[in-house]
Design an enzyme around this catalytic site. Structure first.
Site, PDB file in Angstrom:
ATOM      1  N   GLN A   7      -8.287   8.374   4.284  1.00  0.00           N
ATOM      2  CA  GLN A   7      -7.658   7.402   5.174  1.00  0.00           C
ATOM      3  C   GLN A   7      -6.418   7.968   5.857  1.00  0.00           C
ATOM      4  O   GLN A   7      -5.756   7.262   6.628  1.00  0.00           O
ATOM      5  CB  GLN A   7      -7.284   6.150   4.377  1.00  0.00           C
ATOM      6  CG  GLN A   7      -8.478   5.425   3.793  1.00  0.00           C
ATOM      7  CD  GLN A   7      -8.090   4.307   2.844  1.00  0.00           C
ATOM      8  OE1 GLN A   7      -6.912   4.026   2.616  1.00  0.00           O
ATOM      9  NE2 GLN A   7      -9.086   3.640   2.274  1.00  0.00           N
ATOM     10  N   HIS A  28      -4.657   4.646   1.073  1.00  0.00           N
ATOM     11  CA  HIS A  28      -3.535   3.706   1.133  1.00  0.00           C
ATOM     12  C   HIS A  28      -2.218   4.374   1.545  1.00  0.00           C
ATOM     13  O   HIS A  28      -1.205   4.261   0.864  1.00  0.00           O
ATOM     14  CB  HIS A  28      -3.368   2.990  -0.210  1.00  0.00           C
ATOM     15  CG  HIS A  28      -4.532   2.138  -0.597  1.00  0.00           C
ATOM     16  ND1 HIS A  28      -4.517   1.299  -1.683  1.00  0.00           N
ATOM     17  CD2 HIS A  28      -5.773   1.998  -0.042  1.00  0.00           C
ATOM     18  CE1 HIS A  28      -5.681   0.678  -1.800  1.00  0.00           C
ATOM     19  NE2 HIS A  28      -6.454   1.102  -0.797  1.00  0.00           N
ATOM     20  N   GLU A  30      -3.438 -10.596   2.595  1.00  0.00           N
ATOM     21  CA  GLU A  30      -2.311 -11.515   2.702  1.00  0.00           C
ATOM     22  C   GLU A  30      -1.594 -11.416   4.042  1.00  0.00           C
ATOM     23  O   GLU A  30      -1.520 -10.337   4.643  1.00  0.00           O
ATOM     24  CB  GLU A  30      -1.275 -11.221   1.604  1.00  0.00           C
ATOM     25  CG  GLU A  30      -1.780 -11.402   0.194  1.00  0.00           C
ATOM     26  CD  GLU A  30      -0.708 -11.120  -0.847  1.00  0.00           C
ATOM     27  OE1 GLU A  30      -1.004 -11.261  -2.045  1.00  0.00           O
ATOM     28  OE2 GLU A  30       0.434 -10.761  -0.459  1.00  0.00           O
ATOM     29  N   TYR A  45       6.374  -8.783  -3.585  1.00  0.00           N
ATOM     30  CA  TYR A  45       5.176  -9.484  -3.123  1.00  0.00           C
ATOM     31  C   TYR A  45       4.043  -9.441  -4.148  1.00  0.00           C
ATOM     32  O   TYR A  45       2.937  -9.881  -3.864  1.00  0.00           O
ATOM     33  CB  TYR A  45       4.769  -8.944  -1.749  1.00  0.00           C
ATOM     34  CG  TYR A  45       5.799  -9.359  -0.723  1.00  0.00           C
ATOM     35  CD1 TYR A  45       5.678 -10.553  -0.023  1.00  0.00           C
ATOM     36  CD2 TYR A  45       6.950  -8.603  -0.529  1.00  0.00           C
ATOM     37  CE1 TYR A  45       6.650 -10.961   0.866  1.00  0.00           C
ATOM     38  CE2 TYR A  45       7.937  -9.014   0.349  1.00  0.00           C
ATOM     39  CZ  TYR A  45       7.780 -10.198   1.044  1.00  0.00           C
ATOM     40  OH  TYR A  45       8.771 -10.622   1.911  1.00  0.00           O
ATOM     41  N   TYR A 101     -12.723  -3.488  -7.003  1.00  0.00           N
ATOM     42  CA  TYR A 101     -13.991  -3.200  -6.328  1.00  0.00           C
ATOM     43  C   TYR A 101     -15.144  -3.136  -7.333  1.00  0.00           C
ATOM     44  O   TYR A 101     -16.289  -3.394  -6.981  1.00  0.00           O
ATOM     45  CB  TYR A 101     -13.889  -1.894  -5.546  1.00  0.00           C
ATOM     46  CG  TYR A 101     -12.891  -1.967  -4.417  1.00  0.00           C
ATOM     47  CD1 TYR A 101     -13.099  -2.803  -3.332  1.00  0.00           C
ATOM     48  CD2 TYR A 101     -11.722  -1.209  -4.441  1.00  0.00           C
ATOM     49  CE1 TYR A 101     -12.185  -2.886  -2.296  1.00  0.00           C
ATOM     50  CE2 TYR A 101     -10.803  -1.283  -3.410  1.00  0.00           C
ATOM     51  CZ  TYR A 101     -11.037  -2.126  -2.342  1.00  0.00           C
ATOM     52  OH  TYR A 101     -10.117  -2.211  -1.325  1.00  0.00           O
TER      53      TYR A 101
END
Length: 373
Positions: free
Chosen positions: A89, A151, A244, A254, A265
């Site tokens: 990613q 991420h 969110e 958070y 997953y």
């Protein structure tokens, strides 16, 4: 021997780079919109920003920064980018302009970087002359590095005081988001020289890195300023469920992974809690996950019925979501452009009232959305 004229040799190049004039019409709830393809054949485009002269800059996750000028994708990529790594990613991620870009021609790039100690998220500032980057300087590096290729987050936004907010994902190692001596899993606020911004909530706390503004964030891939309050709004990926929408406020936790509306997953629960004392609850969440990416408030005049609404792209569910708001309350969620069947990576409010979209694929596109004629 067949001799081809210079004009014939030029035609394929022009066809490859010239914007597509045709626009497809879609029903977007009660509104009919047309999507014009402004650029295509981009390799996983990730972010879009608008230059003062009306041109656009687009990042390709594969490691290229591209210019769209007069509706045409410039063939040559911008040169002078910082050293970056493309894996999983990670790659070239966000691009935003300095609030005083007209005067200083400074922009900011977020990207993945690799060295012998593995990978991390970096931010660099540079001067852009319309063609090349110069004076490249790394101003932020998330530490410690990690071995995964997941991420990285990387979304950035400036607040009204000129401080830069940078999202850093948990790097696929969820417990890092609660370790405040680890830069992963939070939002960092810095000055443009890289120093922690004055007024950061943990400046006098030896247990928290000075640049932290919030923590407990899994993987924020959408951040934008509220047009009236000036606060930073964000969204972040949950795992299987639990995406969110949040307002990023100083010092808040958070909750990831202590609380979540999602599961792993593998199907295994992550937490039995969706809320707890000391944790900031989301304004809105999706279950199942839509894999949100890109985020913009609509502030233009072309769609008066959308004034003040929040738009979110969806990768997994391949749609654009319109959230109607009453203050901080989401009163309605409407799915748009489901017939486009594209992974929407970024959503931007354009300078002339249009919404702009990036689609995430090996042959990604830049779309401009306006009312149907």
């Amino acid at each position: 021997m067949t001799i081809r004229s210079p004009l014939l040799l030029l035609i394929p190049l022009l066809l490859h780079n010239t914007a597509v004039d045709a626009a497809d019409v879609y029903e977007a709830g009660s509104v009919r919109v047309q999507l014009a393809v402004i650029a295509k054949n981009l390799e996983h485009p990730w972010s879009l920003t608008f230059l003062p002269d009306g041109s656009q800059l687009v990042t390709e996750r594969a490691g290229r920064l591209r210019v769209i000028r007069d509706g045409t994708l410039v063939r040559e990529a911008v040169t002078g980018l910082p050293e970056l790594a493309v894996a999983g990613q990670g790659g070239l991620l966000d691009v935003i302009l300095h609030p005083e870009f007209d005067d200083n021609q400074t922009l900011f790039l977020s990207y993945a970087h690799r060295n012998s100690n593995s990978m991390t998220t970096r931010v660099a500032k540079a001067r852009f002359d319309g063609k090349d980057l110069s004076n490249v300087e790394v101003i932020f590096e998330a530490l410690p590095r990690g071995k995964t290729t997941r991420h990285f987050a990387g979304r950035m936004v400036f607040d009204p005081e000129g401080h830069l907010y940078i999202s850093v994902g948990d790097r696929g190692e969820k417990d890092r988001a609660q370790n405040t001596r680890d830069d992963a899993g939070g939002v960092h606020r810095i000055k443009i020289n890289g120093e922690p911004a004055p007024g950061n909530p943990f400046l006098n706390n030896s247990d928290v890195n000075d640049s932290f503004f919030t923590y407990g964030n899994r993987n924020i891939q959408g951040m934008t300023l509220h047009p009236k309050t000036g606060e930073v709004w964000s969204h972040e990926h949950g795992p299987r469920g639990g995406d969110e929408v949040n307002i990023i406020r100083a010092g808040n936790d958070y909750g990831w992974p202590k609380v979540t509306y999602g599961i792993a997953y593998s199907g295994v629960p992550i937490s039995s809690k969706t809320t707890m004392a000391g944790v900031t609850d989301p304004l809105y969440y999706w279950d199942p996950s839509i894999a949100p990416s890109g985020m913009a408030f609509y502030t233009g005049d072309l769609f008066p019925e959308w004034q003040g609404d929040l738009f979110v792209g969806a990768l997994k569910m391949r749609k654009l979501v319109r959230l109607s708001l009453d203050g901080e309350n989401v009163t309605n969620a409407e799915d748009l452009l489901t017939g486009l069947n594209e992974r929407i990576r970024d959503v931007r409010m354009g300078p002339k009232g249009a919404l702009w979209l990036l689609t995430d694929s090996a042959k990604g596109k830049v779309y401009r959305m306006t009312p149907a004629k």
